[in-house]
Design an enzyme around this catalytic site. Structure first.
Site, PDB file in Angstrom:
ATOM      1  N   ASP A 149       0.845  -1.216   0.000  1.00 17.29           N
ATOM      2  CA  ASP A 149       0.000   0.000   0.000  1.00 17.29           C
ATOM      3  C   ASP A 149       0.868   1.248   0.000  1.00 17.29           C
ATOM      4  O   ASP A 149       1.156   1.768   1.070  1.00 17.29           O
ATOM      5  CB  ASP A 149      -0.929  -0.020   1.219  1.00 17.29           C
ATOM      6  CG  ASP A 149      -1.882   1.159   1.235  1.00 17.29           C
ATOM      7  OD1 ASP A 149      -2.030   1.826   0.206  1.00 17.29           O
ATOM      8  OD2 ASP A 149      -2.482   1.400   2.301  1.00 17.29           O
ATOM      9  N   GLU A 155      -2.708  10.436  -0.766  1.00 10.58           N
ATOM     10  CA  GLU A 155      -3.962   9.663  -0.773  1.00 10.58           C
ATOM     11  C   GLU A 155      -4.387   9.344   0.646  1.00 10.58           C
ATOM     12  O   GLU A 155      -5.568   9.369   0.981  1.00 10.58           O
ATOM     13  CB  GLU A 155      -3.783   8.357  -1.567  1.00 10.58           C
ATOM     14  CG  GLU A 155      -5.070   7.557  -1.772  1.00 10.58           C
ATOM     15  CD  GLU A 155      -5.399   6.537  -0.681  1.00 10.58           C
ATOM     16  OE1 GLU A 155      -6.472   5.946  -0.715  1.00 10.58           O
ATOM     17  OE2 GLU A 155      -4.563   6.336   0.235  1.00 10.58           O
ATOM     18  N   HIS A 185      -1.310  -1.012   6.686  1.00  8.29           N
ATOM     19  CA  HIS A 185      -1.014   0.178   7.511  1.00  8.29           C
ATOM     20  C   HIS A 185      -0.193  -0.175   8.752  1.00  8.29           C
ATOM     21  O   HIS A 185      -0.385   0.423   9.816  1.00  8.29           O
ATOM     22  CB  HIS A 185      -2.312   0.905   7.894  1.00  8.29           C
ATOM     23  CG  HIS A 185      -2.894   1.686   6.762  1.00  8.29           C
ATOM     24  ND1 HIS A 185      -3.968   2.526   6.904  1.00  8.29           N
ATOM     25  CD2 HIS A 185      -2.540   1.753   5.453  1.00  8.29           C
ATOM     26  CE1 HIS A 185      -4.255   3.076   5.737  1.00  8.29           C
ATOM     27  NE2 HIS A 185      -3.407   2.619   4.830  1.00  8.29           N
ATOM     28  N   ASP A 202      -4.611   0.553  -6.366  1.00  7.27           N
ATOM     29  CA  ASP A 202      -4.222   0.767  -4.971  1.00  7.27           C
ATOM     30  C   ASP A 202      -4.249  -0.579  -4.263  1.00  7.27           C
ATOM     31  O   ASP A 202      -5.323  -1.156  -4.081  1.00  7.27           O
ATOM     32  CB  ASP A 202      -5.210   1.756  -4.329  1.00  7.27           C
ATOM     33  CG  ASP A 202      -4.847   2.126  -2.885  1.00  7.27           C
ATOM     34  OD1 ASP A 202      -3.814   1.655  -2.391  1.00  7.27           O
ATOM     35  OD2 ASP A 202      -5.625   2.898  -2.283  1.00  7.27           O
TER      36      ASP A 202
END
Ligand code: PHE
Ligand code: ZN
Ligand code: ZN
Ligand code: ZN
Length: 296
Positions: free
Chosen positions: A98, A130, A259, A159
């Site tokens: 990502d 983004e 993340h 993405d």
């Protein structure tokens, strides 16, 4: 005690919560960052209705960031087939899936595209920020004149396209897969069909996914530009049916390092990345050489 509350915290910043006023039920609350949502539910030690303000241990700052744009020399400037991927990551890690996956694949596609015979122009965008509420793509679309906007026949978004526990998701432009997300602008269904064709021709499974604006295609569909794209899954959990179809591990996230600091070079499924790059190239060339484009 124990009342549920939603606590707002610094945009995009993970960290330990420091309570300024009010009391949290747990002494140490680690704030995760999930997608672009900036709120979590926690238990309050104070009665319902109490206001709790927290500060995370990462402070915000102000920075400048950029979109990087390129396009082929060949092809009509009035018929632009645009592909994009975000170049930034969340601060906590390198962001290899990502979105190193999408932006690297886009670079490879762009570098090879000058060899193509094209009727329509291919344009490539590497978006900044983004992860801060789609800032880069929102800026770009907002700054388009009406004439410039009309020249963009479509936008294709990439993405997260190499998730380790992947599914071949294709944005469901017409809600034919009944994800419940709204259908995209007219022409989006045609884009979805071309993306699907790559996987169908190779006997690979694929599945529709929410076209809800959770990435840089959001500003494009909001302004009525037909869009589509690929995705291999983020924090969502793979179902047993999906594991039977796509392989991988049921009950586990598509990307367990979403993340997180572990989103490094090992956090890529090379086969998924390879097929998605090929699907990107197939789709860009199909529309780049088409006599008629959706929505024109
Ligand atoms: N935009 C999300 C991110 O960068 C990932 C995502 C992509 C989620 C596509 C859903 C669909 O964190
Ligand atoms: Zn992200
Ligand atoms: Zn992303
Ligand atoms: Zn569909």
């Amino acid at each position: 005690a124990g009342a549920a509350a939603v606590i707002l915290f610094n945009e995009g910043q993970p960290g330990r919560a420091e309570v300024l006023t009010g009391t949290l039920g747990a002494p140490d609350v680690t704030i995760p960052v999930i997608g672009t949502s900036h709120a979590i539910g926690v238990d309050l030690a104070d009665p319902a209705g109490t206001t709790v303000r927290v500060r995370t241990d990462t402070t915000s700052d102000t920075r400048t960031t950029w979109n990087v744009l390129a396009e082929t020399k060949k092809g009509s400037r009035d018929d632009i087939v645009m592909s994009g991927a975000h170049l930034d990551s969340v601060p906590v890690g390198a962001g290899i899936n990502d979105n190193g996956s999408g932006s690297a694949a886009l670079l490879e596609l762009a570098l090879k595209s000058n060899k193509l015979k094209l009727k329509n122009k291919l344009r490539f965008a590497w978006w900044g920020a983004e992860e801060n509420n789609l800032l880069g793509s929102t800026h770009y679309v907002g700054a388009l004149s009406e004439a410039e906007s009309a020249r963009i026949a479509m936008y294709l978004n990439y993405d997260m396209i190499g998730s380790p526990n992947h599914v071949y998701f294709i944005y469901d432009g017409d809600d034919s897969d009944a994800t419940g997300a709204p259908a995209g602008p007219e022409g989006s269904a045609q884009i979805e069909k071309v993306l699907e064709k790559y996987f169908d021709r190779r006997g690979l499974p694929h599945k529709g996914t929410d076209f809800d604006g959770r990435s840089d295609y959001g500003p494009f569909i909001a302004t009525g530009i037909p869009s589509g794209g690929l995705f291999t899954g983020a924090e969502g959990i793979k179902t047993a049916e999906e594991a039977a179809l796509f392989g991988g591990t049921a009950g586990q996230a598509y990307d367990p390092c979403y993340h997180a600091p572990c989103d490094g070079t090992a956090n890529i499924n090379p086969t998924a990345l390879k097929h998605n790059l090929a699907a990107m190239a197939f789709t860009a060339y199909t529309f780049g050489s088409a006599a008629e484009l959706p929505g024109t």
